[in-house]
Design a protein around this motif. Structure first.
Motif, PDB file in Angstrom:
ATOM      1  N   VAL A  33       0.821  -1.209   0.000  1.00 22.69           N
ATOM      2  CA  VAL A  33       0.000   0.000   0.000  1.00 22.69           C
ATOM      3  C   VAL A  33       0.865   1.273   0.000  1.00 22.69           C
ATOM      4  CG1 VAL A  33      -0.328  -0.027   2.515  1.00 22.69           C
ATOM      5  CG2 VAL A  33      -1.980   1.142   1.092  1.00 22.69           C
ATOM      6  N   ILE A  62       1.133   4.384  -2.765  1.00 18.72           N
ATOM      7  CA  ILE A  62       1.080   5.821  -2.459  1.00 18.72           C
ATOM      8  C   ILE A  62       2.263   6.530  -3.124  1.00 18.72           C
ATOM      9  CG2 ILE A  62       1.405   7.513  -0.599  1.00 18.72           C
ATOM     10  CD1 ILE A  62      -0.333   5.682   1.181  1.00 18.72           C
ATOM     11  N   PHE A  92       3.565  11.370   4.997  1.00 14.03           N
ATOM     12  CA  PHE A  92       2.138  11.622   4.754  1.00 14.03           C
ATOM     13  C   PHE A  92       1.354  11.341   6.026  1.00 14.03           C
ATOM     14  CE2 PHE A  92       1.311   7.066   4.370  1.00 14.03           C
ATOM     15  CZ  PHE A  92       2.520   6.577   3.910  1.00 14.03           C
ATOM     16  N   ASP A  94      -1.165   9.716   8.546  1.00 15.49           N
ATOM     17  CA  ASP A  94      -1.744   8.394   8.754  1.00 15.49           C
ATOM     18  C   ASP A  94      -3.256   8.493   8.569  1.00 15.49           C
ATOM     19  OD1 ASP A  94      -2.857   5.981  10.113  1.00 15.49           O
ATOM     20  OD2 ASP A  94      -0.766   5.647  10.642  1.00 15.49           O
ATOM     21  N   VAL A  95      -3.820   7.578   7.783  1.00 10.33           N
ATOM     22  CA  VAL A  95      -5.244   7.626   7.459  1.00 10.33           C
ATOM     23  C   VAL A  95      -6.118   7.314   8.688  1.00 10.33           C
ATOM     24  CG1 VAL A  95      -5.550   5.209   6.693  1.00 10.33           C
ATOM     25  CG2 VAL A  95      -6.840   7.035   5.588  1.00 10.33           C
ATOM     26  N   ASN A  96      -5.554   6.629   9.662  1.00  8.24           N
ATOM     27  CA  ASN A  96      -6.251   6.352  10.928  1.00  8.24           C
ATOM     28  C   ASN A  96      -5.432   6.915  12.089  1.00  8.24           C
ATOM     29  OD1 ASN A  96      -7.097   3.327   9.415  1.00  8.24           O
ATOM     30  ND2 ASN A  96      -8.633   4.793  10.114  1.00  8.24           N
ATOM     31  N   LEU A 132       3.294   9.500   9.016  1.00  5.56           N
ATOM     32  CA  LEU A 132       4.180   8.379   8.694  1.00  5.56           C
ATOM     33  C   LEU A 132       5.291   8.871   7.776  1.00  5.56           C
ATOM     34  CD1 LEU A 132       1.453   5.690   7.858  1.00  5.56           C
ATOM     35  CD2 LEU A 132       2.711   5.955  10.005  1.00  5.56           C
ATOM     36  N   ASN A 181       7.490  -0.086  14.340  1.00  2.70           N
ATOM     37  CA  ASN A 181       7.148  -1.474  14.586  1.00  2.70           C
ATOM     38  C   ASN A 181       7.926  -2.348  13.610  1.00  2.70           C
ATOM     39  OD1 ASN A 181       5.216  -0.669  16.516  1.00  2.70           O
ATOM     40  ND2 ASN A 181       3.665  -0.383  14.921  1.00  2.70           N
ATOM     41  N   GLN A 218       3.734  -4.701  13.447  1.00  2.55           N
ATOM     42  CA  GLN A 218       3.847  -4.130  12.093  1.00  2.55           C
ATOM     43  C   GLN A 218       2.811  -4.774  11.179  1.00  2.55           C
ATOM     44  OE1 GLN A 218       7.692  -4.582  10.145  1.00  2.55           O
ATOM     45  NE2 GLN A 218       7.102  -3.245   8.456  1.00  2.55           N
ATOM     46  N   VAL A 219       1.976  -3.938  10.582  1.00  3.06           N
ATOM     47  CA  VAL A 219       0.931  -4.417   9.678  1.00  3.06           C
ATOM     48  C   VAL A 219       1.361  -4.194   8.225  1.00  3.06           C
ATOM     49  CG1 VAL A 219      -1.463  -4.088   8.947  1.00  3.06           C
ATOM     50  CG2 VAL A 219      -0.885  -4.031  11.382  1.00  3.06           C
ATOM     51  N   VAL A 220       1.829  -2.992   7.920  1.00  4.65           N
ATOM     52  CA  VAL A 220       2.279  -2.689   6.557  1.00  4.65           C
ATOM     53  C   VAL A 220       3.769  -3.024   6.457  1.00  4.65           C
ATOM     54  CG1 VAL A 220       2.546  -0.906   4.807  1.00  4.65           C
ATOM     55  CG2 VAL A 220       0.553  -0.872   6.320  1.00  4.65           C
TER      56      VAL A 220
HETATM   57  P1  AMP Z   1       1.975  -0.457  11.461  1.00  6.78           P
HETATM   58  O1  AMP Z   1       1.051  -1.129  12.424  1.00  6.78           O
HETATM   59  O2  AMP Z   1       3.212   0.083  12.145  1.00  6.78           O
HETATM   60  O3  AMP Z   1       2.308  -1.332  10.267  1.00  6.78           O
HETATM   61  O4  AMP Z   1       1.197   0.810  10.960  1.00  6.78           O
HETATM   62  C1  AMP Z   1       0.657   0.968   9.677  1.00  6.78           C
HETATM   63  C2  AMP Z   1      -0.051   2.292   9.640  1.00  6.78           C
HETATM   64  O5  AMP Z   1      -0.356   2.610   8.299  1.00  6.78           O
HETATM   65  C3  AMP Z   1      -1.369   2.327  10.423  1.00  6.78           C
HETATM   66  O6  AMP Z   1      -1.309   3.328  11.427  1.00  6.78           O
HETATM   67  C4  AMP Z   1      -2.418   2.660   9.345  1.00  6.78           C
HETATM   68  O7  AMP Z   1      -3.429   3.524   9.814  1.00  6.78           O
HETATM   69  C5  AMP Z   1      -1.559   3.304   8.270  1.00  6.78           C
HETATM   70  N1  AMP Z   1      -2.096   3.206   6.917  1.00  6.78           N
HETATM   71  C6  AMP Z   1      -2.512   2.092   6.278  1.00  6.78           C
HETATM   72  N2  AMP Z   1      -2.925   2.388   5.027  1.00  6.78           N
HETATM   73  C7  AMP Z   1      -2.758   3.725   4.875  1.00  6.78           C
HETATM   74  C8  AMP Z   1      -3.012   4.648   3.797  1.00  6.78           C
HETATM   75  N3  AMP Z   1      -3.515   4.238   2.615  1.00  6.78           N
HETATM   76  N4  AMP Z   1      -2.715   5.954   3.985  1.00  6.78           N
HETATM   77  C9  AMP Z   1      -2.207   6.374   5.173  1.00  6.78           C
HETATM   78  N5  AMP Z   1      -1.947   5.556   6.209  1.00  6.78           N
HETATM   79  C10 AMP Z   1      -2.219   4.252   6.075  1.00  6.78           C
END
Ligand code: AMP
Ligand code: ZN
Length: 137
Positions: free
Chosen positions: A8, A12, A31, A33-35, A43, A89, A96-98
């Motif tokens: 993702v 971007i 940019f 963070d969307v949430n 971020l 993370n 870490q999600v992304v």
């Molecule tokens: P992490 O848990 O450290 O991997 O955090 C990933 C972060 O990316 C989370 O806080 C999400 O809200 C953020 N995120 C995911 N997709 C997007 C997006 N399209 N634009 C901005 N932030 C994003």
């Protein structure tokens, strides 16, 4: 250019997904963070796809951290933040999600503003043994 079609943040960087970009140069993008967990949560990412802080080349990592520092300073000056959390993370176990190295720059206004990093004491840890295992030169 290191790029992952399923990532993702690469999308971007490539302009395929919109983002509120607050800084950009040849190597780094920042940019919103969307949430957001607090007002101004930002971020900072390298433009090349590296999975984690731990696997990012030093020169790139330094550029990302320089931008993160500047953004933290601006959050204090322009948003009236009273503090900033810098959070990275590394891998799933750490939340870490992304899977594209990113630094969270989280402005803080008060301790009850939405973000909480809970640190619980681990009892009965053999500190000399830990030291033996992870001491570095
Ligand atoms: P992490 O848990 O450290 O991997 O955090 C990933 C972060 O990316 C989370 O806080 C999400 O809200 C953020 N995120 C995911 N997709 C997007 C997006 N399209 N634009 C901005 N932030 C994003
Ligand atoms: Zn990526």
């Amino acid at each position: 250019m290191k790029f992952d079609v399923n990532c993702v943040f690469c999308k971007i960087i490539d302009g395929k997904i919109p983002a509120y970009k607050i800084y950009e140069d040849n190597d780094v993008l920042a940019f919103l963070d969307v949430n957001p967990v607090t007002y101004g949560h930002t971020l900072v990412v390298p433009k090349d796809h590296y999975v984690s802080f731990l696997s990012t080349p030093k020169d790139i990592m330094n550029k990302v951290m320089n931008v993160a520092q500047r953004i933290g300073q601006v959050q204090m000056e322009q948003l009236g933040a009273k503090g900033v959390n810098i959070l990275i993370n590394c891998y799933e176990a750490a939340g870490q999600v992304v899977k594209h190295f990113h630094v969270h720059v989280i402005p803080r206004y008060e301790s009850t503003d939405g973000f909480k990093l809970e640190m619980k004491d681990l009892k009965d840890v053999n500190l000399p043994q830990v030291l033996e295992k992870i001491k570095i030169d």
